[in-house]
Structure formats: C-alpha cells, structure tokens
Design an enzyme around this catalytic site. Structure first.
Site, PDB file in Angstrom:
ATOM      1  N   HIS A 118       0.847  -1.202   0.000  1.00 56.33           N
ATOM      2  CA  HIS A 118       0.000   0.000   0.000  1.00 56.33           C
ATOM      3  C   HIS A 118       0.881   1.251   0.000  1.00 56.33           C
ATOM      4  CE1 HIS A 118      -3.911  -1.736   0.313  1.00 56.33           C
ATOM      5  NE2 HIS A 118      -3.790  -2.214   1.531  1.00 56.33           N
TER       6      HIS A 118
ATOM      7  N   LYS B  77     -19.363  -4.824  -0.278  1.00 59.95           N
ATOM      8  CA  LYS B  77     -20.341  -4.832  -1.369  1.00 59.95           C
ATOM      9  C   LYS B  77     -19.700  -5.133  -2.715  1.00 59.95           C
ATOM     10  CE  LYS B  77     -24.122  -1.991   0.280  1.00 59.95           C
ATOM     11  NZ  LYS B  77     -24.900  -0.777   0.006  1.00 59.95           N
TER      12      LYS B  77
HETATM   13  P1  PAP Z   1      -7.342  -3.175   1.691  1.00 59.25           P
HETATM   14  O1  PAP Z   1      -7.040  -1.770   1.285  1.00 59.25           O
HETATM   15  O2  PAP Z   1      -7.609  -3.294   3.169  1.00 59.25           O
HETATM   16  O3  PAP Z   1      -6.301  -4.144   1.206  1.00 59.25           O
HETATM   17  P2  PAP Z   1      -9.094  -3.757  -0.497  1.00 59.25           P
HETATM   18  O4  PAP Z   1      -9.149  -5.196  -0.782  1.00 59.25           O
HETATM   19  O5  PAP Z   1      -8.218  -2.925  -1.351  1.00 59.25           O
HETATM   20  O6  PAP Z   1      -8.739  -3.558   1.033  1.00 59.25           O
HETATM   21  O7  PAP Z   1     -10.539  -3.139  -0.626  1.00 59.25           O
HETATM   22  C1  PAP Z   1     -11.696  -3.731  -0.158  1.00 59.25           C
HETATM   23  C2  PAP Z   1     -12.785  -3.394  -1.159  1.00 59.25           C
HETATM   24  O8  PAP Z   1     -12.692  -4.288  -2.269  1.00 59.25           O
HETATM   25  C3  PAP Z   1     -14.167  -3.571  -0.570  1.00 59.25           C
HETATM   26  O9  PAP Z   1     -14.987  -2.607  -1.238  1.00 59.25           O
HETATM   27  P3  PAP Z   1     -16.401  -2.116  -0.677  1.00 59.25           P
HETATM   28  O10 PAP Z   1     -16.197  -1.768   0.767  1.00 59.25           O
HETATM   29  O11 PAP Z   1     -16.749  -0.919  -1.502  1.00 59.25           O
HETATM   30  O12 PAP Z   1     -17.341  -3.238  -0.893  1.00 59.25           O
HETATM   31  C4  PAP Z   1     -14.476  -4.996  -0.985  1.00 59.25           C
HETATM   32  O13 PAP Z   1     -15.843  -5.330  -0.955  1.00 59.25           O
HETATM   33  C5  PAP Z   1     -13.927  -4.984  -2.396  1.00 59.25           C
HETATM   34  N1  PAP Z   1     -13.671  -6.338  -2.895  1.00 59.25           N
HETATM   35  C6  PAP Z   1     -13.142  -7.417  -2.220  1.00 59.25           C
HETATM   36  N2  PAP Z   1     -13.084  -8.485  -3.010  1.00 59.25           N
HETATM   37  C7  PAP Z   1     -13.584  -8.116  -4.203  1.00 59.25           C
HETATM   38  C8  PAP Z   1     -13.802  -8.819  -5.435  1.00 59.25           C
HETATM   39  N3  PAP Z   1     -13.510 -10.098  -5.575  1.00 59.25           N
HETATM   40  N4  PAP Z   1     -14.341  -8.125  -6.470  1.00 59.25           N
HETATM   41  C9  PAP Z   1     -14.651  -6.820  -6.348  1.00 59.25           C
HETATM   42  N5  PAP Z   1     -14.478  -6.103  -5.200  1.00 59.25           N
HETATM   43  C10 PAP Z   1     -13.949  -6.752  -4.149  1.00 59.25           C
END
Ligand code: PAP
Length: 289
Positions: A99, A256
């Site tokens: 990050h 989501k």
């Molecule tokens: P991090 O910064 O803590 O590593 P990161 O994985 O970058 O987290 O971001 C999480 C977001 O990716 C979440 O978004 P939301 O809160 O708007 O829903 C999470 O839902 C989304 N996310 C995780 N897995 C997927 C996936 N397979 N496809 C699309 N979005 C995803």
C-alpha cells in the site's frame, strides 16, 4: 497521524515502512501489486495468484477456495510474525503487494526493473469503503462520516492523499508502460475478462488460444469474483492479527464490491466537492477517474 514525505500515516505504519525501506531487496523477477487503501487489493491479489499459478491447479481444488486472498501474497511492509526477512526466503519469481506510495518504496524498486500492477478506484467509493472498515477495526474510536469525509477531502487520510498515491504510479506507468500496469477498479468491474487477459499478457504469461477456447479467463474471473470469494467459509470466518496487534475479521475485506455505493452514503454535493478536488489535483496528468 504523522505526515511523512507528503503522506499521512499512523505511527505503527511508519515504523513498518521504514523497516521495509531498509530491508526490502527488490529483484528484477518480482511482481508487486500496489494500491491505495480500499481500491481492490484483495481482488487483485486473488486474480494475480490465479492467473500466475493457473497451470498448477484445477478449479475444483484451487487454493483460493481454502485461503483468503490477503494470505496468498505477502505485503512488503507488513511483517509476517514480525519478520520481514521472510520475504528474502521466498524463491523467485516473487508475487508481492504494497500500500506504500511509489516514492516510499526503496529506490532500487524502480531501478530493479520489477513489474508493478497498480489499481486505483473512484476516491468516493474508496473513502466509503475505508470508513466502514476503519469503524469496524477501531472499536471505541468511531469517526462519523462527515468528519471522515472532510479529512479525506483535505488529503488527511491513512496513506493519503489518495490523489498523490494515484499520480505517482500513473506517471510511472506512462514512463515505463512495459513495467508498470495501471488499472482502474471500475474498468475491471465492467470488463473483468478483458482485463484478466491484459493482466496475463503484462505478466508475460498470455493465455494460449487453447486456454481462451476452453474459457480459462472466464473461469478465473468467476473464481475471483466478489460473489464467489465472499461466499467461501474460509473468507467468512476467522481473523488476522496485523500491525500493532490490530485484529481484522477476514470477512471485513468483502463488503459490497460494487461501483457507486458512495451515493448511498454521501450527498451528491459532497460527491461533487470531492470530484472537483481530485480533478484539480490530477489536472494535466492525463489521468481521468
Ligand atoms: P485493503 O485496502 O484493506 O487491502 P481492499 O481489498 O483494497 O482492502 O478493498 C476492499 C474493497 O474491495 C471492498 O470494497 P467495498 O467496501 O466498496 O465493498 C471490498 O468489498 C472490495 N472487494 C473485495 N473483493 C472483491 C472482489 N472479488 N471483487 C470486487 N471487489 C472486491
């Protein structure tokens, strides 16, 4: 938070960034996925792992069915059991993630010629995602949406400002397009198969005609989809202990997974305000979100 070389961090993160700067030794064969917070690292880690190891596993027994995507690729700056030398023990080619802003990675990262895949996201959605996550992690230190939004808009956010983070990698991707791939979460959501094919090509492992005919890219996209990954028991239960003994439920990485959820949380006016700030910051760079 502490301002360190143009970015805001929590003290525990600064410590680990400084440690990583001293101990991380990039190799030319490395590939690093990089993203600002909540821009899709979990998804990219899964896709990356699945694309790179596709010849080793069949889809019914794939490791991603049993391991959380955050676990399959280590963070450069987050030590495993306090031990950053762990990265040195990994055989090449290593798949790593970060990050950290580009300017805070050890200088030798760029000169090593390793590949970097960066993912950015509409800052409004990244913000809302972060706000939910932050309030889950920091129980007892709840921050209300409006205060958090004002801070974020001023660039005063974890690893922020996000626009600086985006811009550094964007510029590098223009200067060295063979080594730095710049992706957008929204584009990936819209056309995941096209982007997985692009990712494989960039990684030097393009899908063969046979693989494309057999629908391998489609199967990879399905395996790494939000619906699939968030439904797996492995990703619904259990927890990680991260820096400063922060406990994170594995399920918190899946909320989501959609584009535009910001509109359910902040007003159109707030959305426009953030858009204007970001547009101004990105002006002239060629990066349009
Ligand atoms: P991090 O910064 O803590 O590593 P990161 O994985 O970058 O987290 O971001 C999480 C977001 O990716 C979440 O978004 P939301 O809160 O708007 O829903 C999470 O839902 C989304 N996310 C995780 N897995 C997927 C996936 N397979 N496809 C699309 N979005 C995803």
């Amino acid at each position: 938070m502490i301002l360190y070389k143009n970015y805001w961090f929590r003290p525990s993160i600064i410590e680990s960034i400084l440690r990583a700067q001293n101990s991380f030794k990039p190799r030319p064969e490395d590939t690093i996925i990089a993203a600002y917070l909540k821009c899709g690292t979990t998804w990219l880690k899964a896709l990356f792992f699945a694309v790179t190891n596709r010849s080793q596993y069949d889809f019914d027994h794939h490791p991603l069915l049993f391991r959380h995507p955050q676990e399959v690729l280590p963070f450069i700056e987050v030590p495993i059991q306090g031990n950053l030398t762990y990265l040195e023990t990994l055989p090449s080619p290593r798949l790593l993630s970060t990050h950290m802003p580009l300017s805070l990675l050890p200088k030798s990262t760029v000169s090593s010629g390793c590949r970097i895949v960066y993912m950015c996201r509409d800052p409004k959605d990244a913000f809302v995602s972060w706000w939910y996550f932050y309030n889950k992690v920091h129980i007892g230190y709840h921050i209300d949406l409006k205060t958090a939004f004002n801070m974020f808009s001023e660039g005063f956010s974890d690893h922020g400002p996000c626009w600086g983070h985006y811009l550094e990698y964007w510029r590098e991707s223009i200067a060295r397009s063979d080594k730095v791939l710049f992706l957008k979460y929204e584009d990936m959501i819209l056309e995941p198969i096209k982007h997985v094919i692009r990712l494989a090509l960039f990684l030097g492992a393009p899908f063969s005609i046979r693989e494309e005919e057999d629908g391998v890219p489609e199967q990879l996209v399905r395996l790494c989809s939000f619906e699939k990954l968030s439904s797996l028991p492995e990703n619904q239960t259990g927890r990680f202990t991260m820096l400063a003994n922060t406990v994170i439920e594995k399920s918190w990485y899946f909320r989501k997974g959609m584009v535009g959820d910001w509109a359910n949380h902040i007003s159109m006016e707030m959305g426009r305000k953030l858009d204007c700030i970001v547009e101004e910051k990105l002006k002239g760079s060629g990066l349009v979100l």
